[in-house]
Write an enzyme that holds these catalytic residues in place. Structure first.
Site, PDB file in Angstrom:
ATOM      1  N   HIS A  29       0.941  -1.263  -0.068  1.00 57.36           N
ATOM      2  CA  HIS A  29       0.034  -0.005   0.087  1.00 57.36           C
ATOM      3  C   HIS A  29       0.887   1.205   0.069  1.00 57.36           C
ATOM      4  O   HIS A  29       0.571   2.361  -0.672  1.00 57.36           O
ATOM      5  CB  HIS A  29      -1.044  -0.092   1.122  1.00 57.36           C
ATOM      6  CG  HIS A  29      -1.766  -1.088   1.554  1.00 57.36           C
ATOM      7  ND1 HIS A  29      -1.640  -2.030   2.165  1.00 57.36           N
ATOM      8  CD2 HIS A  29      -2.913  -1.470   0.481  1.00 57.36           C
ATOM      9  CE1 HIS A  29      -2.776  -3.032   2.104  1.00 57.36           C
ATOM     10  NE2 HIS A  29      -3.388  -2.590   1.149  1.00 57.36           N
ATOM     11  N   ASP A 151      -3.333  -8.326  -7.078  1.00 54.41           N
ATOM     12  CA  ASP A 151      -4.674  -8.836  -7.310  1.00 54.41           C
ATOM     13  C   ASP A 151      -4.736  -8.342  -8.888  1.00 54.41           C
ATOM     14  O   ASP A 151      -5.266  -7.710  -9.004  1.00 54.41           O
ATOM     15  CB  ASP A 151      -5.560  -8.087  -6.387  1.00 54.41           C
ATOM     16  CG  ASP A 151      -5.367  -8.340  -4.895  1.00 54.41           C
ATOM     17  OD1 ASP A 151      -5.693  -9.551  -4.696  1.00 54.41           O
ATOM     18  OD2 ASP A 151      -4.873  -7.408  -4.094  1.00 54.41           O
TER      19      ASP A 151
HETATM   20  O1  PAF Z   1      -7.739  -4.848  -2.850  1.00 51.58           O
HETATM   21  C1  PAF Z   1      -8.466  -4.495  -2.025  1.00 51.58           C
HETATM   22  O2  PAF Z   1      -7.957  -4.167  -0.749  1.00 51.58           O
HETATM   23  C2  PAF Z   1     -10.157  -4.446  -2.043  1.00 51.58           C
HETATM   24  O3  PAF Z   1     -10.417  -5.369  -2.805  1.00 51.58           O
HETATM   25  C3  PAF Z   1     -10.655  -3.104  -2.479  1.00 51.58           C
HETATM   26  C4  PAF Z   1     -10.165  -2.826  -3.995  1.00 51.58           C
HETATM   27  C5  PAF Z   1      -9.951  -2.050  -1.654  1.00 51.58           C
HETATM   28  C6  PAF Z   1     -12.212  -3.109  -2.520  1.00 51.58           C
HETATM   29  O4  PAF Z   1     -12.568  -3.345  -1.268  1.00 51.58           O
END
Ligand code: PAF
Length: 288
Positions: A29, A151
């Site tokens: 993140h 993802d």
């Molecule tokens: O990847 C994630 O953390 C979640 O799937 C998201 C994109 C924030 C949606 O809740």
């Protein structure tokens, strides 16, 4: 850094660079926030909402790590201008039951139903993801939104959802950012904290398998190398495949971008990862 809770608070940040998250923030993140900051499209807004509608029955919604104080500190240190922490009434004013029903009927782009990858193993998941991301886009009206390639199917689904939209966010730029890895190659994920030391060693088989696949001569060879490596590592395989990097469907070609994608289960966590496969043009093939 501002902490935002209401739709009015967040409306001050229209045109922002959005980093949607479910919290439990980590180096992956942080790299999204830093990338958003470097690109300077607009103020950087991180969102934190653990979205119930994207978890299936028996999945880890209730035990999903909730670490709000640490998340706020990480977002601020990484350079975010604001963190939006809505409650479920703000996200789903008609209530959670109605939201669950709407998610189940959400119109999905082809990458959310045709590949038979996460869409097959986690039915209903992408309905919830498209629903919550659409709601965040509507509330925050970002100019750009940043998602991690770990993802990979999720990024493709969201990109396609935006490409196909005719509404207010059709000019939104979806930015796919590279997966961050620990030094041993394990893709950084909020779910790694569920792993025991022994299972973490098994999980390293995922990176080994993807690396071997990226050197294979064709997709069939790559898939067979991934399977044998994962079996030796002691993980249980949901899928280990090579796909067209855009449609995520099977492809026989080698000249278009392809992606190796893996999902496995360990006793305490389900992990996914992926890697780009080299594109082989005619000259490369002739010299091989
Ligand atoms: O990847 C994630 O953390 C979640 O799937 C998201 C994109 C924030 C949606 O809740």
């Amino acid at each position: 850094m501002r902490v935002l809770e209401t739709t009015t608070d967040v409306s001050e940040f229209f045109g922002c660079s959005l980093v949607p998250t479910m919290g439990a923030l980590h180096a992956g993140h942080r790299s999204l926030i830093e990338r958003a900051r470097q690109e300077r499209t607009g103020p950087v807004v991180v969102t934190l909402f653990v979205n119930p509608t994207q978890f299936g029955p028996g999945e880890d919604f209730s035990k999903y790590p909730r670490t709000m104080d640490e998340d706020v500190a990480l977002a601020e240190a990484a350079g975010a201008d604001a963190i939006f922490i809505p409650n479920s009434a703000t996200m789903y004013p008609a209530g959670l039951e109605a939201a669950g029903q709407a998610a189940a009927k959400w119109p999905l782009p082809p990458t959310a139903s045709e590949p038979h990858l996460e869409d097959r193993v986690r039915p209903g998941h992408f309905g919830g993801v498209c629903q919550v991301v659409s709601r965040l886009f509507d509330l925050c009206r970002p100019a750009a939104a940043y998602f991690g390639e770990k993802d990979f199917q999720q990024v493709r689904v969201i990109s396609q959802m935006v490409e196909q939209s005719t509404g207010p966010w059709r000019n939104l730029r979806v930015v796919a950012c590279p997966t961050q890895r620990d030094v041993d190659g394990l893709a950084i994920s909020s779910r790694n904290r569920y792993l025991t030391a022994q299972h973490r060693v098994c999980a390293l088989g995922i990176f080994r398998a993807l690396t071997m696949a990226s050197h294979a001569k064709d997709a069939q060879h790559a898939e067979s190398l991934m399977h044998s490596t994962l079996v030796q590592s002691g993980v249980s395989i949901d899928y280990a495949v090579v796909r067209d990097a855009f449609t995520l469907c099977p492809t026989a070609g080698t000249a278009t971008p392809r992606r190796a994608l893996i999902a496995v289960r360990l006793p305490t966590a389900r992990l996914i990862d992926n890697m780009a496969m080299p594109t082989l043009d005619r000259t490369t093939l002739a010299n091989a």
